[in-house]
Design an enzyme around this catalytic site. Structure first.
Site, PDB file in Angstrom:
ATOM      1  N   GLY A  47     107.704  69.139   2.404  1.00 56.85           N
ATOM      2  CA  GLY A  47     106.382  69.388   1.839  1.00 56.85           C
ATOM      3  C   GLY A  47     105.326  68.794   2.747  1.00 56.85           C
ATOM      4  O   GLY A  47     105.627  67.938   3.592  1.00 56.85           O
ATOM      5  N   GLN A  52      97.413  64.961   5.228  1.00 58.52           N
ATOM      6  CA  GLN A  52      98.321  64.633   6.336  1.00 58.52           C
ATOM      7  C   GLN A  52      97.943  65.346   7.633  1.00 58.52           C
ATOM      8  O   GLN A  52      98.419  64.984   8.698  1.00 58.52           O
ATOM      9  CB  GLN A  52      99.764  64.984   5.971  1.00 58.52           C
ATOM     10  CG  GLN A  52     100.304  64.153   4.818  1.00 58.52           C
ATOM     11  CD  GLN A  52     101.756  64.502   4.547  1.00 58.52           C
ATOM     12  OE1 GLN A  52     102.044  65.398   3.776  1.00 58.52           O
ATOM     13  NE2 GLN A  52     102.663  63.809   5.196  1.00 58.52           N
ATOM     14  N   CYS A 103     108.578  60.651   4.713  1.00 61.22           N
ATOM     15  CA  CYS A 103     107.254  61.272   4.768  1.00 61.22           C
ATOM     16  C   CYS A 103     106.875  61.453   6.239  1.00 61.22           C
ATOM     17  O   CYS A 103     107.085  60.546   7.045  1.00 61.22           O
ATOM     18  CB  CYS A 103     106.249  60.356   4.077  1.00 61.22           C
ATOM     19  SG  CYS A 103     104.573  61.000   4.067  1.00 61.22           S
ATOM     20  N   LEU A 104     106.316  62.624   6.575  1.00 62.36           N
ATOM     21  CA  LEU A 104     105.912  62.868   7.964  1.00 62.36           C
ATOM     22  C   LEU A 104     104.812  61.890   8.403  1.00 62.36           C
ATOM     23  O   LEU A 104     104.651  61.644   9.591  1.00 62.36           O
ATOM     24  CB  LEU A 104     105.429  64.308   8.142  1.00 62.36           C
ATOM     25  CG  LEU A 104     106.490  65.403   7.944  1.00 62.36           C
ATOM     26  CD1 LEU A 104     105.877  66.781   8.112  1.00 62.36           C
ATOM     27  CD2 LEU A 104     107.651  65.223   8.918  1.00 62.36           C
ATOM     28  N   HIS A 145     105.442  63.714  -4.914  1.00 59.05           N
ATOM     29  CA  HIS A 145     105.184  63.024  -3.642  1.00 59.05           C
ATOM     30  C   HIS A 145     103.935  63.618  -2.980  1.00 59.05           C
ATOM     31  O   HIS A 145     103.045  62.882  -2.530  1.00 59.05           O
ATOM     32  CB  HIS A 145     106.423  63.149  -2.744  1.00 59.05           C
ATOM     33  CG  HIS A 145     106.245  62.609  -1.353  1.00 59.05           C
ATOM     34  ND1 HIS A 145     107.004  61.576  -0.849  1.00 59.05           N
ATOM     35  CD2 HIS A 145     105.404  62.971  -0.347  1.00 59.05           C
ATOM     36  CE1 HIS A 145     106.615  61.317   0.394  1.00 59.05           C
ATOM     37  NE2 HIS A 145     105.657  62.156   0.727  1.00 59.05           N
ATOM     38  N   GLU A 146     103.874  64.954  -2.908  1.00 65.95           N
ATOM     39  CA  GLU A 146     102.737  65.609  -2.241  1.00 65.95           C
ATOM     40  C   GLU A 146     101.444  65.432  -3.034  1.00 65.95           C
ATOM     41  O   GLU A 146     100.367  65.252  -2.453  1.00 65.95           O
ATOM     42  CB  GLU A 146     103.021  67.103  -2.020  1.00 65.95           C
ATOM     43  CG  GLU A 146     104.257  67.411  -1.189  1.00 65.95           C
ATOM     44  CD  GLU A 146     104.343  66.646   0.122  1.00 65.95           C
ATOM     45  OE1 GLU A 146     103.293  66.286   0.685  1.00 65.95           O
ATOM     46  OE2 GLU A 146     105.471  66.382   0.571  1.00 65.95           O
ATOM     47  N   HIS A 149      99.721  62.258  -2.292  1.00 65.88           N
ATOM     48  CA  HIS A 149      98.898  62.289  -1.070  1.00 65.88           C
ATOM     49  C   HIS A 149      97.457  62.678  -1.391  1.00 65.88           C
ATOM     50  O   HIS A 149      96.526  62.221  -0.730  1.00 65.88           O
ATOM     51  CB  HIS A 149      99.463  63.309  -0.075  1.00 65.88           C
ATOM     52  CG  HIS A 149     100.588  62.790   0.775  1.00 65.88           C
ATOM     53  ND1 HIS A 149     100.451  61.707   1.618  1.00 65.88           N
ATOM     54  CD2 HIS A 149     101.871  63.214   0.919  1.00 65.88           C
ATOM     55  CE1 HIS A 149     101.608  61.496   2.247  1.00 65.88           C
ATOM     56  NE2 HIS A 149     102.489  62.390   1.835  1.00 65.88           N
TER      57      HIS A 149
HETATM   58 NI    NI Z   1     104.498  62.576   2.468  1.00 67.65          NI
END
Ligand code: NI
Length: 188
Positions: A47, A52, A103-104, A145-146, A149
């Site tokens: 995701g 991000q 997470c990226l 999670h997303e 953000h």
């Molecule tokens: Ni993330």
């Protein structure tokens, strides 16, 4: 089609509460959604949320069926992409689920995070149509999670201070050790 730069913690854009999208889903917004999806596949993320890639808007993309790995050509990674604009959790279950999250924006770090097992989310889709889904399992975890953000929250913020500080120290070292690679790959 473009792969965008990924912002890594502790960049301030990741701590900001993102703005809702006003005025519906325009052509420009769909271009951003397409680019976010390309970016997510390029880095094998499940995701990706707009903050991000440095855009403080309430948008996220995900694909829990994507194929991963360096040996899979980017064009073949596509599974079942989903797009969420202005998502809102309208219900979450009392049952919990633990998942080892990464997470990226926190590259190379993983930790178990506990979240509700099921959530009901309303949102606008790629075509600007109002939708509501009930998600469970991995989809519920990724969505939460997303969505975190969009509120300036990272998975490490769900951990104890001790654990979070340890992961952030490891992240700092990882970022330093991999600076060249990350710059080349448009991360950082
Ligand atoms: Ni993330």
């Amino acid at each position: 089609m473009a792969v965008l730069k990924i912002y890594v913690a502790p960049h301030p854009v990741l701590k900001k509460k993102a703005e809702p999208v006003a005025g519906g889903v325009t052509k420009d917004l769909r271009k951003l959604l397409d680019d976010m999806l390309d970016t997510m596949y390029a880095y094998d993320g499940v995701g990706l949320a707009a903050p991000q890639v440095g855009v403080s808007k309430r948008i996220l993309v995900l694909d829990i069926h994507q194929l991963k790995g360096d040996d899979v050509p980017p064009a073949e990674k596509r599974g079942e992409p989903q797009y969420f604009i202005n998502p809102e959790i309208v219900w979450s279950s009392a049952d919990l689920r633990i998942y080892n999250e990464g997470c990226l924006s926190v590259p190379g770090q993983y930790a178990d995070v506990t979240r509700p097992d099921k959530v009901r989310v309303k949102y606008l889709d790629y075509h600007g149509k109002a939708q509501e889904i009930e998600a469970d399992g991995l989809l519920a975890t990724v969505l939460q999670h997303e969505m975190d953000h969009l509120n300036g929250v990272l998975f490490v913020d769900h951990l104890s201070t001790l654990k979070r500080d340890m992961l952030m120290r490891k992240l700092k070292k990882f970022t330093k050790d991999n600076e060249e690679d990350m710059a080349k790959n448009h991360i950082l």
